[in-house]
Enzyme design. Structure first.
Site, short mmCIF file in Angstrom:
data_model
loop_
_atom_site.label_atom_id
_atom_site.label_comp_id
_atom_site.label_asym_id
_atom_site.label_seq_id
_atom_site.Cartn_x
_atom_site.Cartn_y
_atom_site.Cartn_z
N TRP A 102 0.82 -1.21 0.00
CA TRP A 102 0.00 0.00 0.00
C TRP A 102 0.85 1.25 0.00
CZ3 TRP A 102 -4.34 -0.76 -2.02
CH2 TRP A 102 -5.03 -1.96 -1.83
N ASP A 171 -1.58 6.68 6.44
CA ASP A 171 -2.69 5.84 5.98
C ASP A 171 -2.94 4.82 7.08
OD1 ASP A 171 -4.35 3.93 4.90
OD2 ASP A 171 -3.11 3.51 3.15
N LYS A 195 -12.71 -1.68 7.10
CA LYS A 195 -12.04 -2.59 8.02
C LYS A 195 -12.52 -2.29 9.45
CE LYS A 195 -8.48 -2.12 4.63
NZ LYS A 195 -8.57 -3.36 3.88
C1 LIG Z 1 -3.52 0.13 4.22
C2 LIG Z 1 -4.42 0.26 3.03
N1 LIG Z 1 -4.39 1.39 2.31
C3 LIG Z 1 -5.19 1.55 1.24
C4 LIG Z 1 -6.07 0.58 0.85
C5 LIG Z 1 -6.94 0.81 -0.36
O1 LIG Z 1 -8.24 1.00 0.02
P1 LIG Z 1 -9.42 1.17 -1.04
O2 LIG Z 1 -9.59 -0.13 -1.73
O3 LIG Z 1 -10.58 1.53 -0.18
O4 LIG Z 1 -9.04 2.26 -1.96
C6 LIG Z 1 -6.15 -0.61 1.57
C7 LIG Z 1 -7.13 -1.66 1.17
O5 LIG Z 1 -7.21 -2.72 1.65
C8 LIG Z 1 -5.29 -0.77 2.68
O6 LIG Z 1 -5.33 -1.91 3.41
#
Ligand SMILES: Cc1ncc(COP(=O)(O)O)c(C=O)c1O
Length: 359
Positions: A102, A171, A195
């Site tokens: 991520w 994040d 989550k």
């Molecule tokens: C730490 C983290 N950041 C970003 C995301 C991306 O999220 P989204 O699919 O809602 O854009 C996720 C998705 O699982 C994640 O675990």
């Protein structure tokens, strides 16, 4: 009714009382004769939903008054672009720590905009650790330092927020509300909802007010945290039902005793599973203890040819979505706030029985 244990990384299991309350209020929300999905986002009834959600989140996280709380449509990935667009310039880019999939994505998106600097990466070591802060290249002029507090795929988590000169941007999609954090140490915290907050479709952004900048006219207003803050996150139609569910989850956390209580339970749940994995010669988690996540626990069987069988039989036994992310394989147990200890016990019971039968 049969409820199973759902170990999905997201959309993830929700607290049963939240689902029950949403069910009970579905056809007639608060005497309106309509569901929350059907009421105007500009109505008094929805004002109350929005105000209650924000107030409860502020209480849970002790968010100081000099921070705005936004409830924005789109996932955390949307914020991968909004962070640099709102905070960085080509002369003063954001610095990024890349220690998982991520953070790598967040860096890539900001980099494509010409607004990112790679301060450190643990990709060479397979994203199993957090690079030592002494080696971070952050001495230049950077608008912020971005990191991902919990890497959901590899199961690597910071114990503490880093202490740096730049505003910290985190994040926290996969560990917000799982443990206390001192919001005052951050410039921005953002987290997708699916989550620990609720249902997919909404992202919470907590931003220090002095970081709310005007954006160049060519950038759409929707991307501007400043304008969204002025408009109460309702510049356009927001994800109203997801916002409502978030409020119910916040209230549920408060009823459980707050974020401190969540942290105790999460520690107990993750300790229980790691202890089991570590005493086993059959299963393994190869993340060093100091970096292990309390939310997402990947594991493998030493004989990897058994993974497909394990996942299928676990599913049949009511232990859902244990398949690891396709980039790492194996299994992953995501054990967010709403996963009860009984879920961990059931998983360990199944793992023991599976080992005895096939090992
Ligand atoms: C730490 C983290 N950041 C970003 C995301 C991306 O999220 P989204 O699919 O809602 O854009 C996720 C998705 O699982 C994640 O675990």
């Amino acid at each position: 009714m049969t409820r199973i244990f759902n170990f999905c990384a997201g959309p993830a299991t929700l607290p049963l009382p939240v689902l029950e309350k949403a069910r009970d209020e579905l056809l007639d929300f608060s005497g309106t004769g309509m569901s929350v999905m059907e009421i105007s986002h500009r109505s008094a009834a929805f004002d109350e939903v929005a105000d209650r959600s924000e107030a409860c989140l502020r209480r849970l996280m002790s968010i100081p008054d000099n921070y705005s709380v936004l409830f924005l449509a789109g996932g955390a990935t949307t914020q991968f672009a909004q962070v640099p667009v709102n905070l960085a310039t080509a002369d003063k880019p954001g610095a990024y720590i890349v220690n998982g999939s991520w953070s790598k994505k967040a860096f890539a998106i900001a980099n494509r905009l010409g607004l990112a600097h790679l301060a450190s990466s643990s990709e060479d070591s397979g994203f199993k650790s957090i690079p030592d802060q002494a080696d971070w290249d952050i001495n230049g002029q950077y608008a912020y330092l971005h990191y991902v507090s919990n890497e959901t795929i590899s199961g690597v988590q910071y114990r503490q927020p880093p202490s740096v000169a730049q505003p910290l941007v985190a994040d926290m999609s996969s560990d917000i509300l799982s443990r206390p954090v001192d919001v005052g140490k951050f410039g921005v915290i953002y987290a997708g909802a699916q989550k620990n907050i609720g249902q997919a479709g909404i992202t919470v952004v907590i931003v220090r007010k002095d970081l709310l900048n005007d954006l160049p006219p060519a950038i759409p207003d929707l991307q501007s945290w400043k304008i969204q803050s002025e408009k109460g996150s309702r510049l356009n139609t927001p994800a109203t039902f997801a916002w409502y569910i978030a409020g119910l989850v916040f209230e549920w956390i408060e009823e459980q005793g707050g974020v401190g209580r969540m942290a105790e339970l999460n520690q107990h749940k993750s300790d229980t599973l790691y202890r089991y994995l570590d005493q086993s010669a059959f299963y393994l988690n190869d993340i060093p203890a100091e970096f292990r996540s309390h939310m997402n626990i990947p594991f493998k069987i030493t004989d990897e040819s058994l993974h497909t069988k394990f996942i299928a039989e676990a599913e049949a036994a009511g232990l859902s979505s244990l398949k690891g992310h396709r980039s790492v394989g194996g299994m992953r147990a995501s054990i967010y706030n709403a996963m009860p200890i009984e879920g961990i016990e059931a998983l360990i019971g199944f793992m023991t029985e599976f080992e005895n039968r096939t090992g």
